[in-house]
Motif scaffolding. Structure first.
Motif, PDB file in Angstrom:
ATOM      1  N   LEU A  85       0.829  -1.201   0.000  1.00  0.00           N
ATOM      2  CA  LEU A  85       0.000   0.000   0.000  1.00  0.00           C
ATOM      3  C   LEU A  85       0.868   1.258   0.000  1.00  0.00           C
ATOM      4  O   LEU A  85       0.541   2.241  -0.668  1.00  0.00           O
ATOM      5  CB  LEU A  85      -0.931  -0.008   1.219  1.00  0.00           C
ATOM      6  N   GLN A  86       1.979   1.226   0.747  1.00  0.00           N
ATOM      7  CA  GLN A  86       2.870   2.376   0.785  1.00  0.00           C
ATOM      8  C   GLN A  86       3.446   2.666  -0.601  1.00  0.00           C
ATOM      9  O   GLN A  86       3.499   3.832  -1.038  1.00  0.00           O
ATOM     10  CB  GLN A  86       4.011   2.128   1.771  1.00  0.00           C
ATOM     11  N   LEU A 102       1.382  13.626   0.951  1.00  0.00           N
ATOM     12  CA  LEU A 102       2.647  12.902   0.913  1.00  0.00           C
ATOM     13  C   LEU A 102       2.543  11.552   1.606  1.00  0.00           C
ATOM     14  O   LEU A 102       3.191  10.584   1.213  1.00  0.00           O
ATOM     15  CB  LEU A 102       3.747  13.751   1.565  1.00  0.00           C
ATOM     16  N   GLU A 103       1.707  11.455   2.646  1.00  0.00           N
ATOM     17  CA  GLU A 103       1.490  10.204   3.366  1.00  0.00           C
ATOM     18  C   GLU A 103       0.034   9.768   3.203  1.00  0.00           C
ATOM     19  O   GLU A 103      -0.799   9.971   4.102  1.00  0.00           O
ATOM     20  CB  GLU A 103       1.842  10.370   4.848  1.00  0.00           C
ATOM     21  N   PRO A 104      -0.321   9.189   2.059  1.00  0.00           N
ATOM     22  CA  PRO A 104      -1.726   8.818   1.824  1.00  0.00           C
ATOM     23  C   PRO A 104      -2.243   7.778   2.812  1.00  0.00           C
ATOM     24  O   PRO A 104      -3.454   7.656   3.005  1.00  0.00           O
ATOM     25  CB  PRO A 104      -1.716   8.280   0.391  1.00  0.00           C
ATOM     26  N   LEU A 105      -1.343   7.018   3.457  1.00  0.00           N
ATOM     27  CA  LEU A 105      -1.795   6.019   4.412  1.00  0.00           C
ATOM     28  C   LEU A 105      -2.469   6.652   5.624  1.00  0.00           C
ATOM     29  O   LEU A 105      -3.208   5.982   6.344  1.00  0.00           O
ATOM     30  CB  LEU A 105      -0.619   5.146   4.885  1.00  0.00           C
ATOM     31  N   GLU A 106      -2.226   7.939   5.856  1.00  0.00           N
ATOM     32  CA  GLU A 106      -2.859   8.611   6.992  1.00  0.00           C
ATOM     33  C   GLU A 106      -4.366   8.758   6.793  1.00  0.00           C
ATOM     34  O   GLU A 106      -5.093   9.046   7.751  1.00  0.00           O
ATOM     35  CB  GLU A 106      -2.218   9.982   7.208  1.00  0.00           C
ATOM     36  N   ASP A 133     -16.764  12.327  13.002  1.00  0.00           N
ATOM     37  CA  ASP A 133     -16.218  13.174  11.942  1.00  0.00           C
ATOM     38  C   ASP A 133     -14.912  13.852  12.363  1.00  0.00           C
ATOM     39  O   ASP A 133     -14.717  15.056  12.165  1.00  0.00           O
ATOM     40  CB  ASP A 133     -17.259  14.232  11.537  1.00  0.00           C
ATOM     41  N   HIS A 134     -14.013  13.056  12.941  1.00  0.00           N
ATOM     42  CA  HIS A 134     -12.715  13.575  13.346  1.00  0.00           C
ATOM     43  C   HIS A 134     -11.628  13.328  12.298  1.00  0.00           C
ATOM     44  O   HIS A 134     -10.479  13.682  12.525  1.00  0.00           O
ATOM     45  CB  HIS A 134     -12.280  12.950  14.684  1.00  0.00           C
ATOM     46  N   THR A 135     -11.987  12.712  11.189  1.00  0.00           N
ATOM     47  CA  THR A 135     -10.993  12.423  10.157  1.00  0.00           C
ATOM     48  C   THR A 135     -10.775  13.643   9.276  1.00  0.00           C
ATOM     49  O   THR A 135     -11.661  14.496   9.124  1.00  0.00           O
ATOM     50  CB  THR A 135     -11.445  11.242   9.281  1.00  0.00           C
ATOM     51  N   ARG A 136      -9.585  13.743   8.693  1.00  0.00           N
ATOM     52  CA  ARG A 136      -9.285  14.873   7.802  1.00  0.00           C
ATOM     53  C   ARG A 136     -10.227  14.875   6.612  1.00  0.00           C
ATOM     54  O   ARG A 136     -10.738  15.915   6.202  1.00  0.00           O
ATOM     55  CB  ARG A 136      -7.829  14.788   7.336  1.00  0.00           C
ATOM     56  N   LEU A 137     -10.431  13.700   6.042  1.00  0.00           N
ATOM     57  CA  LEU A 137     -11.380  13.519   4.952  1.00  0.00           C
ATOM     58  C   LEU A 137     -12.525  12.651   5.453  1.00  0.00           C
ATOM     59  O   LEU A 137     -12.309  11.715   6.231  1.00  0.00           O
ATOM     60  CB  LEU A 137     -10.707  12.834   3.752  1.00  0.00           C
ATOM     61  N   PRO A 138     -13.752  12.884   5.018  1.00  0.00           N
ATOM     62  CA  PRO A 138     -14.866  12.029   5.444  1.00  0.00           C
ATOM     63  C   PRO A 138     -14.679  10.603   4.927  1.00  0.00           C
ATOM     64  O   PRO A 138     -14.148  10.399   3.828  1.00  0.00           O
ATOM     65  CB  PRO A 138     -16.086  12.694   4.805  1.00  0.00           C
TER      66      PRO A 138
END
Length: 293
Positions: A85-86, A102-106, A133-138
């Motif tokens: 995945l990385q 830069l870190e899509p795994l986040e 809804d605490h994630t950067r993206l939904p």
């Protein structure tokens, strides 16, 4: 809601692009939201690769075929392929530096489960997680890889156990469909295949979808979990693979050499309002890619 208002509603649901026009065309545009799409195939057919590909592509905005969202990836067997995945995330970040971080795994949340009952609890936690809804993206994509592994040894073939298993199928699928409709998610589950011996008119005499039979690696197969589970999903994609031996003449060699070549095919077995479609594909470092014929 009047009939006139219904006619004003959008006819299409948001879809997550696979990133390949050939395969997206088979699906009528991509993996649909508000429903469950199953990827079924033997080991090594490309199911997990496609799931990883979707979790990264989901982060792209809708204008680029994504959902502008994060993903929840539930794995049920083996260890999660973080390195794979990385590498995939790095490739997509290089291709879309302003759209994927830069870190899509986040933006991919991974959780392992070991049995069906645990999955039910985890899905409840996921709903609470989405609602906070605490994630950067939904959260816009849920992947379960694979659903069949949860039922491999937990249930016997007695009538009582088969009844309990079917009830668990409907419990899981009902929860997933509820989440999909409530939050506008795409849900993707992978399934395994089992060898099939029987008449050539479907499974147990019942034809499900556009293909009379499923064939891979020279075997006739059927999706695991049977008819009860087939009625729990909205769309089914079959990933087939076939090995072909090729003779190659090598200069100054006393005899020809034989090499094995893998042919892979993407089949849309069934989906709402879509006709049968298929395409050959290859697995590359950036994911699965359809091949023009």
């Amino acid at each position: 809601m009047t009939p006139q208002n219904l006619m004003l509603l959008p006819l299409s649901t948001p879809k997550l692009s696979i990133g390949c026009p050939i395969l997206d065309h088979c699906l009528g545009g991509g993996i649909p939201c508000n429903s469950i799409t199953e990827l079924v195939g033997e080991s090594g057919s490309g199911k997990t690769q496609l799931c990883l590909q979707l979790t990264v592509r989901a982060q792209l905005p809708p204008s680029h075929g994504g959902l502008g969202g994060s993903s929840v990836y539930i794995f049920t067997e083996f260890s999660f392929p973080f390195r794979q995945l990385q590498q995939l995330g790095n490739l997509y970040h290089a291709s879309y530096p302003n759209l994927i971080r830069l870190e899509p795994l986040e933006d991919i949340y991974v959780h392992g489960v070991h049995d069906a009952q645990e999955l039910i609890h985890v899905l409840g936690d996921i709903e609470a997680f989405i609602a906070i809804d605490h994630t950067r993206l939904p959260v816009k994509l849920i992947v379960i890889d694979s659903i069949a592994a949860l039922f491999r040894s937990q249930y016997q073939t007695t009538p009582a156990d088969l009844k309990r298993r079917s009830e668990m199928f409907f419990n899981i699928s009902g929860t997933l469909k509820g989440l999909a409709n409530k939050y506008g998610l795409a849900v993707v589950v992978t399934n395994q295949v089992v060898d099939f011996i029987g008449p050539h008119d479907g499974v147990n005499g019942v034809r499900l979808g556009n293909l009379e039979s499923l064939d891979t690696s020279g075997r006739r197969v059927s999706p695991a979990l049977g008819l009860a589970w087939a009625h729990c999903i909205n769309s089914r994609v079959f990933l087939a693979r076939h090995e072909q031996s090729i003779e190659v003449d090598i200069r100054n060699a006393p005899s020809t050499s034989i090499f094995s070549q893998t042919h892979r095919t993407f089949h849309l077995v069934f989906a709402p309002h879509l006709a049968y479609a298929s395409a050959e594909f290859v697995i590359k470092k950036e994911g699965i890619v359809g091949v023009s014929q």
